[in-house]
Structures are given as C-alpha cells and as structure tokens.
Design a protein around this motif. Structure first.
Motif, PDB file in Angstrom:
ATOM      1  N   UNK A  56     -10.664 -20.924  -9.045  1.00 33.32           N
ATOM      2  CA  UNK A  56     -11.058 -21.748 -10.175  1.00 33.32           C
ATOM      3  C   UNK A  56     -11.812 -20.936 -11.218  1.00 33.32           C
ATOM      4  N   UNK A  57     -12.102 -19.688 -10.906  1.00 32.27           N
ATOM      5  CA  UNK A  57     -12.861 -18.871 -11.841  1.00 32.27           C
ATOM      6  C   UNK A  57     -12.095 -18.742 -13.150  1.00 32.27           C
ATOM      7  N   UNK A  58     -12.802 -18.850 -14.248  1.00 35.47           N
ATOM      8  CA  UNK A  58     -12.170 -18.782 -15.560  1.00 35.47           C
ATOM      9  C   UNK A  58     -11.479 -17.433 -15.717  1.00 35.47           C
ATOM     10  N   UNK A  59     -10.276 -17.472 -16.165  1.00 37.07           N
ATOM     11  CA  UNK A  59      -9.399 -16.335 -16.471  1.00 37.07           C
ATOM     12  C   UNK A  59      -8.853 -15.616 -15.244  1.00 37.07           C
ATOM     13  N   UNK A  60      -9.162 -16.085 -14.035  1.00 39.05           N
ATOM     14  CA  UNK A  60      -8.585 -15.451 -12.856  1.00 39.05           C
ATOM     15  C   UNK A  60      -7.169 -15.954 -12.633  1.00 39.05           C
ATOM     16  N   UNK A  61      -6.973 -17.252 -12.809  1.00 40.19           N
ATOM     17  CA  UNK A  61      -5.653 -17.827 -12.605  1.00 40.19           C
ATOM     18  C   UNK A  61      -5.149 -18.462 -13.879  1.00 40.19           C
ATOM     19  N   UNK A  62      -3.858 -18.709 -13.922  1.00 40.60           N
ATOM     20  CA  UNK A  62      -3.256 -19.292 -15.109  1.00 40.60           C
ATOM     21  C   UNK A  62      -2.388 -20.468 -14.682  1.00 40.60           C
ATOM     22  N   UNK A  63      -2.518 -21.584 -15.391  1.00 40.48           N
ATOM     23  CA  UNK A  63      -1.622 -22.707 -15.161  1.00 40.48           C
ATOM     24  C   UNK A  63      -0.422 -22.534 -16.082  1.00 40.48           C
ATOM     25  N   UNK A  64       0.738 -22.489 -15.502  1.00 41.34           N
ATOM     26  CA  UNK A  64       1.957 -22.328 -16.302  1.00 41.34           C
ATOM     27  C   UNK A  64       2.639 -23.683 -16.444  1.00 41.34           C
ATOM     28  N   UNK A  65       2.728 -24.160 -17.663  1.00 40.12           N
ATOM     29  CA  UNK A  65       3.355 -25.443 -17.937  1.00 40.12           C
ATOM     30  C   UNK A  65       4.574 -25.244 -18.822  1.00 40.12           C
ATOM     31  N   UNK A  66       5.537 -26.146 -18.668  1.00 41.22           N
ATOM     32  CA  UNK A  66       6.641 -26.183 -19.619  1.00 41.22           C
ATOM     33  C   UNK A  66       6.089 -26.763 -20.924  1.00 41.22           C
ATOM     34  N   UNK A  67       6.855 -26.659 -22.001  1.00 41.93           N
ATOM     35  CA  UNK A  67       6.373 -27.189 -23.278  1.00 41.93           C
ATOM     36  C   UNK A  67       6.109 -28.691 -23.196  1.00 41.93           C
ATOM     37  N   UNK A  68       6.931 -29.415 -22.442  1.00 42.33           N
ATOM     38  CA  UNK A  68       6.720 -30.854 -22.258  1.00 42.33           C
ATOM     39  C   UNK A  68       5.418 -31.103 -21.502  1.00 42.33           C
ATOM     40  N   UNK A  69       5.176 -30.303 -20.468  1.00 44.08           N
ATOM     41  CA  UNK A  69       3.998 -30.512 -19.646  1.00 44.08           C
ATOM     42  C   UNK A  69       2.705 -30.119 -20.343  1.00 44.08           C
ATOM     43  N   UNK A  70       2.781 -29.227 -21.337  1.00 45.92           N
ATOM     44  CA  UNK A  70       1.581 -28.874 -22.096  1.00 45.92           C
ATOM     45  C   UNK A  70       1.026 -30.124 -22.772  1.00 45.92           C
TER      46      UNK A  70
END
Length: 141
Positions: free
Chosen positions: A39-53
C-alpha cells in the motif's frame, strides 16, 4: 438523532465496498494484486482500462461524498447532544485509540492492502456497534 448517523455510516460502508469490488474486478489477479500488493505510495500501480479509470474516479467521488455526509451528522450530534457524542466517542476511542498510528505504520512500511483494510474495517465496525448499542438502548427505554 442517531438513526440518520447510522444511515450515513451504512451509506459510507456501501460506497467503500463498491470501490473495493471495482478495484478487485479490475485486477488481473485480485488475490495477488489487490490483497498482497504493497500500500506504500508509489510502490505499486493500479492498472485500469480507460473505462475503469472513470469508474474508479466515480467510486472515489461517491465515497468522499458519503464521508462528507457522515461527518456532517457527527457534527450535528456533537452540537445537539454533547453527552451522547461524548459517550460514543469514549466507547469508540477505547477500541480504536491506536488505529491511526497502526494505519500509518502499515502504509509506511508497505504492508499488504489486506492488513490496511482489516484495520480500517475495525474502526468502521466499532463505530457501527457503538451507534447500534445506543439506538437499541434508546428504543428500549
């Protein structure tokens, strides 16, 4: 007076659960990416499709609106009946007094999101329990 607070808390809960489901659905591997990701900021990235954004931003906006309503009801109760507010605050504080410190530590060390959610849900459940207890005692008197 506590009934609207209980309703606001339930609406806030529903908004959080909806956001959580949306993130889980958008993850290619929910168990790994959602629950085990740091959960640390900038450690992980959530990848969403354009619809999911857009869906994600709508969920965050809805959750923020529900939190705002909950906050307004808390302020109303403090203003209308400081004794009930003090009792609720004392009961809730006993259980979750170190919660913000624990949440900050979990996020600061990059612990899995599941641990952060578990801690946050403890706060939510404690608030709900205290409100329900006071509603039940008021209706029985």
């Amino acid at each position: 007076m506590l009934t609207p607070l209980e309703a606001a808390l339930e609406e806030f809960d529903a908004a959080i659960e909806k956001a959580e489901r949306m993130i889980r659905r958008s993850s290619a591997a929910p168990t790994k990416e959602f629950y085990e990701a740091s959960f640390r900021i900038s450690v992980g990235v959530l990848n969403f499709s354009s619809k999911n954004v857009q869906e994600y931003h709508n969920a965050v906006s809805d959750t923020t609106a529900k939190l705002s309503a909950l906050t307004r009801w808390i302020g109303h109760i403090i203003g209308q009946d400081p004794d009930i507010a003090a009792k609720l605050g004392e009961e809730i504080n006993k259980v979750v007094s170190g919660s913000s410190e624990r949440l900050n530590a979990l996020m600061g060390t990059g612990e899995p999101i599941e641990l952060v959610l578990t801690e946050a849900k403890l706060v939510r459940d404690t608030c709900r329990s205290a409100i329900k207890k006071h509603l039940d005692s008021a209706s029985n008197s």
